[in-house]
Design an enzyme around this catalytic site. Structure first.
Site, PDB file in Angstrom:
ATOM      1  CE1 TYR A 171       7.910  29.193 -52.273  1.00 54.43           C
ATOM      2  CE2 TYR A 171       7.599  29.284 -49.893  1.00 54.43           C
ATOM      3  CZ  TYR A 171       7.192  28.855 -51.143  1.00 54.43           C
ATOM      4  OH  TYR A 171       6.061  28.085 -51.254  1.00 54.43           O
TER       5      TYR A 171
ATOM      6  CB  THR B  81       8.638  24.689 -53.955  1.00 51.23           C
ATOM      7  OG1 THR B  81       9.122  23.622 -54.771  1.00 51.23           O
ATOM      8  CG2 THR B  81       7.209  25.026 -54.343  1.00 51.23           C
TER       9      THR B  81
ATOM     10  N   GLY C 267       3.007  18.217 -60.137  1.00 54.70           N
ATOM     11  CA  GLY C 267       3.498  18.292 -58.772  1.00 54.70           C
ATOM     12  C   GLY C 267       2.621  17.536 -57.788  1.00 54.70           C
ATOM     13  CG  MET C 268       2.623  16.003 -53.070  1.00 49.33           C
ATOM     14  SD  MET C 268       3.808  15.903 -51.702  1.00 49.33           S
ATOM     15  CE  MET C 268       3.876  17.624 -51.166  1.00 49.33           C
ATOM     16  CG  LEU C 269      -1.900  21.259 -54.453  1.00 50.68           C
ATOM     17  CD1 LEU C 269      -2.874  20.516 -53.541  1.00 50.68           C
ATOM     18  CD2 LEU C 269      -1.703  22.696 -53.967  1.00 50.68           C
TER      19      LEU C 269
ATOM     20  CB  ALA D 174       5.050  27.340 -56.644  1.00 55.87           C
TER      21      ALA D 174
ATOM     22  CE  LYS E 286       3.582  30.639 -53.637  1.00 58.03           C
ATOM     23  NZ  LYS E 286       2.965  29.977 -54.820  1.00 58.03           N
TER      24      LYS E 286
ATOM     25  CG  ASP F  43       7.055  29.827 -70.417  1.00 58.70           C
ATOM     26  OD1 ASP F  43       6.889  30.059 -69.204  1.00 58.70           O
ATOM     27  OD2 ASP F  43       7.909  30.405 -71.119  1.00 58.70           O
TER      28      ASP F  43
END
Length: 284
Positions: A123, A60, A10-12, A58, A127, A36
């Site tokens: 969401y 998202t 992912g981006m982060l 996550a 979280k 997994d």
């Protein structure tokens, strides 16, 4: 140190892996295609021998979570529970990335790290459950809440805005949602600095300093792309129909950093101007 990064594609996650390797750490990177996080045995094998486990994985899809909350819960709460338990058994510190959506978004001053959480979306609920699970399973935890992320390794608001402006010549962007645009590279650096400083277990807010609206951020993006920021007009959230409510106020306070002896991320506008060339020059 040996770092295990989940959600590494992912981006982060991409920036956390890059930052940790640049700092000389031994990094093991995994995404959902390779491990997994709901499989305790697979996770146990993955984190064996780790010093630090960073969970960037996550669900998202904020609006879709309203329809599929149980699926979002599995990724955002059960998965972190498994990771935190296995990290504890391996003697590793866990860093759990969380979100501003755990707050209701109706404040008028920055949310503190210990302010009451009251999410208004599926969401946010999932979280927050992930935060609780990590705290319960592993005393050696860092819960790092963030918001309004952008970066070079994924789809993000700045590139979407720059492309749309180039195509249309004018845009309308909501001006009644306020937050802190945050570069994923800065957040990755912050995670490394927290770990290096031996920051006390607890909750930290990993966002840029200062604040702006989506409209204000869009104007900065358009200016950085060499176009006219005045062509971005303000509009209201009421003009958009979305399944999940968006926090009107997502500004997070950074008091915990002072107690940990760690400097917060700099002003969002200054950081964007550093990031703009890399972010706008990359492809989604």
């Amino acid at each position: 140190m040996r770092w295990v990064v989940m959600g590494s594609a992912g981006m982060l996650g991409t920036d956390v892996v890059s930052a940790a390797r640049s700092a000389g750490h031994d990094v093991v990177a995994h995404d959902r295609e390779t491990v997994d996080i709901l499989d305790p045995d697979a996770v146990g094998r993955t984190v064996d021998g780790a010093d630090v486990v960073v969970n960037c994985a996550a669900w998202t899809a904020v609006d879709l979570a309203e329809e599929r909350e149980s699926d979002a819960f599995a990724v955002n709460a059960t998965g972190p529970q498994v990771l935190a338990r296995r990290a504890r058994e391996a003697g590793a510190r866990i860093v759990q990335i969380s979100t501003d959506y755990v707050f209701p978004g109706d404040a008028t001053s920055p949310y503190g790290e210990t302010d009451l959480a009251a999410p208004r979306s599926a969401y946010g609920r999932t979280k927050l459950a992930g935060e609780w699970a990590v705290r319960a399973e592993n005393p050696d935890h860092l819960v790092v809440r963030t918001a309004w992320l952008y970066g070079a390794a994924g789809r993000c608001f700045p590139r979407t805005i720059a492309r749309a402006m180039a195509e249309r010549g004018a845009l309308q962007v909501v001006a009644d949602q306020v937050g802190q645009p945050t570069w994923t590279r800065d957040l990755a650096d912050l995670v490394l600095r927290l770990v290096a400083a031996g920051a006390p277990a607890g909750t930290y807010h990993g966002t840029s300093s200062g604040s702006t609206s989506w409209h204000g951020f869009a104007q900065e993006v358009v200016a950085s792309a060499g176009m006219d920021p005045e062509a971005v007009a303000p509009t209201s959230s009421a003009d958009y129909s979305q399944a999940a409510p968006r926090p009107a106020y997502s500004v997070l306070g950074h008091d915990a950093f002072a107690r940990a002896g760690v400097a917060p991320i700099g002003d969002w506008q200054e950081r964007w101007r550093v990031a703009a060339g890399e972010v706008l020059g990359s492809t989604a």
